[in-house]
Write a protein that holds these residues in place. Structure first.
Motif, short mmCIF file in Angstrom:
data_model
loop_
_atom_site.label_atom_id
_atom_site.label_comp_id
_atom_site.label_asym_id
_atom_site.label_seq_id
_atom_site.Cartn_x
_atom_site.Cartn_y
_atom_site.Cartn_z
N ILE A 1 0.84 -1.20 0.00
CA ILE A 1 0.00 0.00 0.00
C ILE A 1 0.87 1.25 0.00
O ILE A 1 0.70 2.16 -0.82
CB ILE A 1 -0.93 0.01 1.24
CG1 ILE A 1 -1.93 -1.15 1.17
CG2 ILE A 1 -1.68 1.35 1.33
CD1 ILE A 1 -2.74 -1.33 2.45
N LEU A 2 1.83 1.30 0.91
CA LEU A 2 2.67 2.48 1.05
C LEU A 2 3.64 2.67 -0.11
O LEU A 2 4.10 3.79 -0.36
CB LEU A 2 3.44 2.40 2.36
CG LEU A 2 2.57 2.44 3.63
CD1 LEU A 2 3.44 2.33 4.87
CD2 LEU A 2 1.74 3.72 3.66
N SER A 3 3.92 1.59 -0.84
CA SER A 3 4.83 1.71 -1.98
C SER A 3 4.25 2.61 -3.07
O SER A 3 4.99 3.14 -3.91
CB SER A 3 5.13 0.32 -2.57
OG SER A 3 4.00 -0.21 -3.25
N HIS A 4 2.95 2.81 -3.03
CA HIS A 4 2.29 3.66 -4.03
C HIS A 4 2.24 5.13 -3.58
O HIS A 4 1.67 5.96 -4.28
CB HIS A 4 0.88 3.15 -4.30
CG HIS A 4 0.84 1.84 -5.00
ND1 HIS A 4 1.09 1.70 -6.35
CD2 HIS A 4 0.63 0.58 -4.53
CE1 HIS A 4 1.01 0.43 -6.68
NE2 HIS A 4 0.73 -0.28 -5.61
N ASP B 1 -1.90 9.51 -1.11
CA ASP B 1 -2.37 10.65 -0.33
C ASP B 1 -3.54 10.23 0.56
O ASP B 1 -3.80 10.85 1.59
CB ASP B 1 -2.86 11.78 -1.25
CG ASP B 1 -1.79 12.25 -2.21
OD1 ASP B 1 -0.67 12.51 -1.74
OD2 ASP B 1 -2.07 12.36 -3.42
N LEU B 2 -4.23 9.18 0.12
CA LEU B 2 -5.43 8.72 0.82
C LEU B 2 -5.61 7.23 0.58
O LEU B 2 -5.47 6.74 -0.55
CB LEU B 2 -6.66 9.49 0.30
CG LEU B 2 -8.02 9.14 0.89
CD1 LEU B 2 -8.07 9.46 2.38
CD2 LEU B 2 -9.12 9.90 0.14
N VAL B 3 -5.92 6.50 1.65
CA VAL B 3 -6.23 5.07 1.56
C VAL B 3 -7.64 4.89 2.11
O VAL B 3 -7.93 5.33 3.23
CB VAL B 3 -5.23 4.21 2.37
CG1 VAL B 3 -5.64 2.73 2.32
CG2 VAL B 3 -3.82 4.40 1.84
N LYS C 1 -7.83 -2.39 11.34
CA LYS C 1 -6.60 -2.83 12.04
C LYS C 1 -5.33 -2.29 11.38
O LYS C 1 -4.26 -2.33 11.99
CB LYS C 1 -6.56 -4.36 12.08
CG LYS C 1 -6.52 -5.03 10.72
CD LYS C 1 -6.54 -6.54 10.84
CE LYS C 1 -6.50 -7.23 9.48
NZ LYS C 1 -7.74 -7.00 8.70
N LEU C 2 -5.45 -1.81 10.14
CA LEU C 2 -4.28 -1.28 9.44
C LEU C 2 -3.97 0.16 9.83
O LEU C 2 -2.90 0.67 9.52
CB LEU C 2 -4.51 -1.34 7.93
CG LEU C 2 -4.77 -2.71 7.30
CD1 LEU C 2 -5.03 -2.54 5.81
CD2 LEU C 2 -3.59 -3.64 7.53
N ALA C 3 -4.92 0.81 10.49
CA ALA C 3 -4.79 2.23 10.78
C ALA C 3 -3.47 2.60 11.48
O ALA C 3 -2.80 3.56 11.07
CB ALA C 3 -5.98 2.71 11.61
N LYS D 1 -0.78 5.29 9.87
CA LYS D 1 -1.03 6.59 10.50
C LYS D 1 -0.01 7.67 10.14
O LYS D 1 -0.37 8.79 9.79
CB LYS D 1 -1.08 6.41 12.02
CG LYS D 1 -1.40 7.70 12.77
CD LYS D 1 -1.50 7.44 14.27
CE LYS D 1 -1.81 8.73 15.02
NZ LYS D 1 -1.91 8.51 16.48
N ASP D 2 1.26 7.39 10.24
CA ASP D 2 2.28 8.42 10.02
C ASP D 2 2.68 8.60 8.56
O ASP D 2 3.45 9.51 8.24
CB ASP D 2 3.53 8.08 10.85
CG ASP D 2 3.24 8.12 12.34
OD1 ASP D 2 2.40 8.94 12.76
OD2 ASP D 2 3.85 7.32 13.08
#
Length: 325
Positions: free
Chosen positions: A128-131, A134-136, A145-147, A151-152
């Motif tokens: 997810i973060l590799s992309h 700006d918003l998930v 549970k992924l929050a 978060k950061d």
């Protein structure tokens, strides 16, 4: 490349197999007053203006705040894909196969959208973060549970739609945050007009939506299923959720004299046959009026069970009203 994750399922399928249940047996005949009550108020076709904003409290009470208009959005469930398509936005990455549907991006264009590995239940945070989103956007009861892990690094927006009104609310919220206000108003107006038109010819037939991958099927109820929340406006739909209490059975369905059956086959990996074909092994199945009369409709579960947004719901209205005539 867009492909179906190996375990892409309805968010609550494991719980719903025991949570969405039938109540009562006996005749399907209801007094006219009860049918009117079930249908609810006529759909208001008025669409209030949407105002662009960077901060709002969404339709479910969740506060969302962004520093700028989001350009890179990752969708972890299909309502997000549905909403973005309505607004003319292509997600940076997705977690499902809805975009490949011909009424969304279509197979060829959808191949350009990456799919997050890990499946619907456990999408990989690193992917997810590799992309650099700006918003998930995810489903609260599945992806909440992924929050902490997100978060950061990005803004995580947990949604929890249960009715078509919730979906419209989320459409408006996303339109406001992305600045696609005109597109949002147009999509809402189109859907409301279609639903209002469908109400004019509400069928007296008894309808039912079931879902599952085998004989342990579930019943979609208006209180817990966005697609099913439309059905009291379209037909006699006497199915109510009882939470985790009780159970359901073909005997209960048989007692309701179901005229039209909609079947959502849920895939757990490779397709291994239609749910209606598996249920046909039970001798009670063939006694249901809808089965005897050839009024069983296998529908696209990506749209009916997972889409949940105004574009998917519009397709459900088209198919349901045609079958209920």
């Amino acid at each position: 490349m867009l492909r179906s994750p190996s375990r892409f399922v309805r968010s609550w399928i494991t719980a719903a197999l025991v949570a969405s249940v039938l109540v009562g047996c006996g005749s399907s005949t209801e007094p006219a007053s009860e049918k009117a009550a079930a249908a609810g108020q006529k759909t208001d076709v008025t669409v209030e203006p949407i105002k662009a904003t960077r901060e709002l409290t969404d339709t479910n009470g969740v506060k969302v705040s962004l520093d700028k208009e989001p350009e890179r959005i990752v969708c972890l469930f299909a309502l997000c894909d549905d909403i973005l398509t309505e607004l003319g936005i292509v997600p940076t990455a997705t977690n499902g196969a809805l975009l490949a549907h011909p009424d969304f991006l279509g197979e060829e264009k959808a191949k350009d959208v990456d799919v997050i590995p890990g499946g619907f239940i456990a999408p990989e945070v690193e992917a997810i973060l590799s992309h650099k989103p700006d918003l998930v956007i995810g489903l609260e009861d599945t992806h909440g549970k992924l929050a902490p892990a997100l978060k950061d690094a990005t803004t995580f927006w947990p949604m929890q739609p249960e009715t078509w009104e919730d979906s419209v609310g989320y459409l408006r919220d996303v339109a406001a945050l992305t600045g696609r206000t005109a597109e949002g108003e147009k999509a809402e107006k189109t859907f409301r007009a279609k639903l209002a038109e469908a109400e004019k010819t509400r069928s007296d037939k008894t309808a039912l939506i079931i879902y599952g991958s085998d004989e342990n099927f579930g019943v979609a109820t208006p209180e817990t299923d966005v697609g099913a929340s439309l059905f009291p406006k379209l037909a006699d739909y006497p199915w109510k959720s009882r939470g985790v209490e009780g159970s359901y059975s073909l005997e209960e369905i048989l007692a309701r004299d179901v005229d039209v059956l909609f079947v959502e086959t849920m895939s757990f990996g490779e397709a291994d046959g239609k749910l209606s074909e598996k249920l046909a092994k039970n001798p009670l199945w063939g006694k249901i009026p809808a089965v005897k009369n050839g009024d069983v409709h296998e529908v696209n579960s990506e749209v009916w069970a997972k889409g949940r947004g105004t574009r998917s719901l519009g397709l459900i209205l088209d198919e349901a009203t045609a079958a209920l005539r």
